[in-house]
Every structure is written in C-alpha cells, then in structure tokens.
Scaffold this active site. Structure first.
Site, PDB file in Angstrom:
ATOM      1  N   HIS A 156       0.863  -1.183   0.000  1.00  0.00           N
ATOM      2  CA  HIS A 156       0.000   0.000   0.000  1.00  0.00           C
ATOM      3  C   HIS A 156       0.902   1.236   0.000  1.00  0.00           C
ATOM      4  O   HIS A 156       1.609   1.484  -0.960  1.00  0.00           O
ATOM      5  CB  HIS A 156      -0.937  -0.064   1.207  1.00  0.00           C
ATOM      6  CG  HIS A 156      -2.037   0.957   1.210  1.00  0.00           C
ATOM      7  ND1 HIS A 156      -2.408   1.675   0.095  1.00  0.00           N
ATOM      8  CD2 HIS A 156      -2.874   1.385   2.211  1.00  0.00           C
ATOM      9  CE1 HIS A 156      -3.414   2.480   0.397  1.00  0.00           C
ATOM     10  NE2 HIS A 156      -3.705   2.336   1.674  1.00  0.00           N
ATOM     11  N   VAL A 167       6.940  -5.838  -9.146  1.00  0.00           N
ATOM     12  CA  VAL A 167       7.666  -4.591  -9.354  1.00  0.00           C
ATOM     13  C   VAL A 167       6.805  -3.455  -8.809  1.00  0.00           C
ATOM     14  O   VAL A 167       5.754  -3.139  -9.372  1.00  0.00           O
ATOM     15  CB  VAL A 167       7.984  -4.357 -10.850  1.00  0.00           C
ATOM     16  CG1 VAL A 167       8.755  -3.048 -11.025  1.00  0.00           C
ATOM     17  CG2 VAL A 167       8.787  -5.524 -11.407  1.00  0.00           C
ATOM     18  N   MET A 168       7.235  -2.872  -7.710  1.00  0.00           N
ATOM     19  CA  MET A 168       6.465  -1.813  -7.065  1.00  0.00           C
ATOM     20  C   MET A 168       6.375  -0.587  -7.970  1.00  0.00           C
ATOM     21  O   MET A 168       7.326  -0.234  -8.668  1.00  0.00           O
ATOM     22  CB  MET A 168       7.106  -1.417  -5.731  1.00  0.00           C
ATOM     23  CG  MET A 168       7.029  -2.515  -4.697  1.00  0.00           C
ATOM     24  SD  MET A 168       5.323  -2.937  -4.275  1.00  0.00           S
ATOM     25  CE  MET A 168       5.596  -4.020  -2.887  1.00  0.00           C
ATOM     26  N   GLY A 169       5.205   0.050  -7.928  1.00  0.00           N
ATOM     27  CA  GLY A 169       4.988   1.245  -8.739  1.00  0.00           C
ATOM     28  C   GLY A 169       4.279   0.967 -10.048  1.00  0.00           C
ATOM     29  O   GLY A 169       4.069   1.885 -10.839  1.00  0.00           O
ATOM     30  N   HIS A 176      -2.530  -1.372 -10.840  1.00  0.00           N
ATOM     31  CA  HIS A 176      -3.469  -0.862  -9.842  1.00  0.00           C
ATOM     32  C   HIS A 176      -4.759  -1.652  -9.951  1.00  0.00           C
ATOM     33  O   HIS A 176      -5.241  -1.934 -11.051  1.00  0.00           O
ATOM     34  CB  HIS A 176      -3.744   0.630 -10.062  1.00  0.00           C
ATOM     35  CG  HIS A 176      -4.301   1.308  -8.858  1.00  0.00           C
ATOM     36  ND1 HIS A 176      -5.610   1.167  -8.465  1.00  0.00           N
ATOM     37  CD2 HIS A 176      -3.724   2.132  -7.944  1.00  0.00           C
ATOM     38  CE1 HIS A 176      -5.812   1.883  -7.368  1.00  0.00           C
ATOM     39  NE2 HIS A 176      -4.693   2.470  -7.031  1.00  0.00           N
ATOM     40  N   ARG A 178      -3.761   9.668 -12.142  1.00  0.00           N
ATOM     41  CA  ARG A 178      -2.939  10.637 -11.419  1.00  0.00           C
ATOM     42  C   ARG A 178      -1.522  10.719 -11.968  1.00  0.00           C
ATOM     43  O   ARG A 178      -0.788  11.690 -11.705  1.00  0.00           O
ATOM     44  CB  ARG A 178      -2.881  10.252  -9.930  1.00  0.00           C
ATOM     45  CG  ARG A 178      -4.239  10.197  -9.252  1.00  0.00           C
ATOM     46  CD  ARG A 178      -4.165   9.496  -7.900  1.00  0.00           C
ATOM     47  NE  ARG A 178      -3.809   8.078  -8.048  1.00  0.00           N
ATOM     48  CZ  ARG A 178      -3.631   7.235  -7.023  1.00  0.00           C
ATOM     49  NH1 ARG A 178      -3.775   7.678  -5.780  1.00  0.00           N
ATOM     50  NH2 ARG A 178      -3.318   5.977  -7.239  1.00  0.00           N
ATOM     51  N   ASP A 211       2.772   5.919  -7.397  1.00  0.00           N
ATOM     52  CA  ASP A 211       4.009   5.775  -6.635  1.00  0.00           C
ATOM     53  C   ASP A 211       5.259   5.818  -7.515  1.00  0.00           C
ATOM     54  O   ASP A 211       6.329   6.201  -7.039  1.00  0.00           O
ATOM     55  CB  ASP A 211       3.998   4.457  -5.852  1.00  0.00           C
ATOM     56  CG  ASP A 211       2.957   4.444  -4.748  1.00  0.00           C
ATOM     57  OD1 ASP A 211       2.819   5.464  -4.068  1.00  0.00           O
ATOM     58  OD2 ASP A 211       2.278   3.410  -4.582  1.00  0.00           O
TER      59      ASP A 211
END
Length: 383
Positions: free
Chosen positions: A229, A263-265, A268, A277, A321
C-alpha cells in the site's frame, strides 16, 4: 471443509460494501474525482488546502472561506513540549511510521474534548491532525539528521511550511524554490484520497465499531505502512537506486518479469487504462529532475515504464508511486519518510470517510468460509 457453493472474493476483490460521495474513478474518462472534480484539474488549479476543504465540506471554498480555513490550520501547527519530548525520545532505528503512529495516539490521549460522532467535532479533529502531522514528520526528519527543531510558520502555506520545517530555507533557495513547492503541493492533492483503499477501509472498519477518530487514524497508518500500500513509494525509490544506471534499466525490468517478481509502482486494482494521477505527477517529477540536474532518474523511469508495458500481456502501466518516489527523492526527502508524507495528504481523505461512516453507520463485520477440521470430540486424556 468449506461449502463449495460459497463464493470467496480474496481481498474483497470486486465486493461493493457501501456507498460513498467522497471520490470515484469515472470509467468513461478514466479520471479519479474528488466530490465530482477530476483530480488532475484540482492539482492544476487548486492548492492542497482547497482540496482538504473540498473533501471535508463537499464544495470548494470561496476566497473568504479559504482564508478562514487556512488561518485555523496555521494556528494548530505547533507541538507542545510533551509531544516533542516523546518524539525525540523514540529510537532513531524505528520506522518513521512508528513515530507518527505513536504521536497520533498521544495527541488523542491529550484531547480534552470528549469524543462524539458529531461531524463538526470530527472535522475539528481532522484539521488539527492535518496541521500537526507535518510538524511531527519534519521534527523526526531533522532529529534523525542531528539537526534542531524548526518551529512551524504561521504565515507560510501548507506545502511551503513543510519544506521550511524540513530544510530551514526560505522560498527561492535551492531546496525550497517555487517549483519545488508547487510540485510538492500537487503530490499532496494526488495522494489525498482514493475511495475504499486498504487504509481508508481500515479507518472505516474501526469507525464502524463506534471507536474514536484517533483510533481509526492509528489503524489507517498501520495499514498504509505496508509495502503493498503506502510503503510502495519507498520500494520504488529503492528499486531506482538498485538500478542506478539507465543502461541497466531495461535488463533489470525484464529480469524481474522473468522471475515473476512484483515490481512496485506498477499496476493498480482499480485502473484498467492507467492511473489517472500519473500524468500530472510524471510532469512534475520530470520538471523537478530538469531543474535539479537529476535527469538520469527520468531516463530510467521512461525505460522501465516502456519495458513493463511492452513485456506484459496486460500492458501494465505505472501507478502514482512510480513518479512520486523519485520526485520526493529529488526534493531531498529521506526514503523512509515517503510514506509518512503520504499520511500528510491522506489524512484528509481518511477523515472525510470517517465523517461519512459515522453519518450512516453499520458495523462492518464480514463472514468467512471455514476450511478447517469438522466438529469432533475432545479425546479423553491418556494420563
């Protein structure tokens, strides 16, 4: 064993548990809206203070309303000596989210006003938390750096005041330019609210038990701390630093995909056509990189985004992010403070939902499908 006819939605995926008038992702325009306004337009035309007012009151403020609202917020920024002593006594080895969680709980314990579920009471609490959280975070940043506490300003706007408390430099300085202030302000607007995400839902669950606002916010902070999160923006920057060279970015991303590593970012649960966004934050990030002569992060960003899109069957795209992480790094924030800064923004959305939950409350208590042993007798003792 569990009933095979029971439909289980892991993670409550696709389950609609309640109604909200706070925000919505509009599928037709792929826009996140706050009270009906597209977030990209709010970030372009409004200050974060105006967005906070909107989330709590349902409409954007008039000039007079904004002046009064901002004056009230500025008057609440100060921390008393007991809270300052508590923060400075905490180990520097603990995560800043632990400090923030503890500080919010302390503020709640000191509140002389008995808790009620009245909407105006909750909004007063929300405004005080919005005002004090940046001061708490700035104090924690500076004490870990071995630097002294900078008192909050009673004159500066919300975003500018935070940069002032962290870096101690006036507007126009290398660490506090107008471009930096505007980029940071936009990021706060983009992070302010996002419907029934994990931390907001945690706050609503706690609120549904008729617990107080501070308890709900402490619970939300605990949820936001997780790397799936809010902690994702920290993980994003750690990945950028691990790659560190645009020439290695494509291979790094392909290796992650080949090994089926998260892989973060990217990706969604809500957006199917990309996070609405991202374009606003991406533009702010790229402008910051240009002005601070740190364009290598932009090169890496573009290569990694292109590689992830072209090498996944669902053409996975960045979420907020991914540009926010390097933007915060360029602004000079320590990586471990990215998620507390997220709290600075999301406190507005959380408290808007707390008000809404209280106004039409029902205890949130889902069921579960049991898959353990069937009922059986306790065996007789053999001793």
């Amino acid at each position: 064993m569990s009933d095979k006819n029971t439909e289980i939605r892991k993670g409550l995926y696709g389950v609609v548990v309640d109604e909200t008038a706070v925000s919505k992702v509009v599928p037709e325009t792929n826009s996140l809206t706050y009270r009906g306004y597209p977030v990209q337009e709010l970030a372009r035309y409004c200050s974060f203070e105006e967005v906070a007012y909107l989330l709590w009151n349902g409409e954007l403020p008039s000039q007079e309303e904004l002046i009064r609202f901002s004056a009230r917020e500025k008057a609440l920024r100060h921390l008393d000596r007991h809270l300052i002593d508590l923060i400075t006594s905490m180990p520097k080895s603990c995560h800043p989210m632990d400090v923030l969680r503890t500080a919010i709980s302390f503020i709640g314990s000191q509140d002389p006003e008995a808790y009620t579920r009245d909407s105006e009471h909750i909004r007063r609490t929300a405004l005080e938390l919005m005002a004090k959280i940046p001061t708490i975070i700035a104090l924690d940043i500076r004490r870990r750096r071995g630097e002294g506490y900078i008192e909050p300003s009673r004159k500066k706007g919300f975003a500018e005041n935070f940069l002032w408390m962290v870096f101690g430099e006036e507007e126009g300085s290398p660490a506090n330019s107008r471009a930096d202030i505007e980029a940071f302000d936009k990021s706060l607007t983009l992070y302010a609210e996002h419907s029934f995400n994990a931390s907001t839902f945690a706050a609503r669950v706690i609120t549904s038990t008729m617990s107080d606002t501070y308890s709900a916010i402490v619970g939300a902070i605990g949820a936001l701390k997780g790397p799936l999160h809010g902690g994702a923006n920290e993980a994003v920057m750690h990945n950028f630093l691990e790659v560190d060279d645009p020439a290695k970015a494509e291979e790094w991303a392909k290796n992650k995909l080949a090994n089926k590593e998260l892989v973060m970012g990217f990706g969604h649960r809500v957006y199917k056509k990309g996070d609405s966004r991202v374009p606003t934050m991406e533009a702010a990030f790229k402008e910051l990189a240009e002005q601070h002569d740190q364009t290598k992060w932009v090169e890496m960003y573009d290569i990694m985004a292109k590689t992830m899109y072209e090498n996944t069957s669902i053409q996975i795209r960045p979420n907020l992010d991914f540009p926010a992480g390097p933007a915060y790094y360029i602004l000079g924030f320590d990586i471990e403070f990215f998620t507390p800064i997220f709290v600075m923004a999301r406190i507005t959305g959380w408290t808007a939902h707390i008000v809404e939950q209280n106004e039409n409350n029902s205890l949130i208590r889902p069921l579960s499908a049991y898959n353990g042993e069937e009922q059986r007798p306790v065996p007789p003792k053999s001793f």
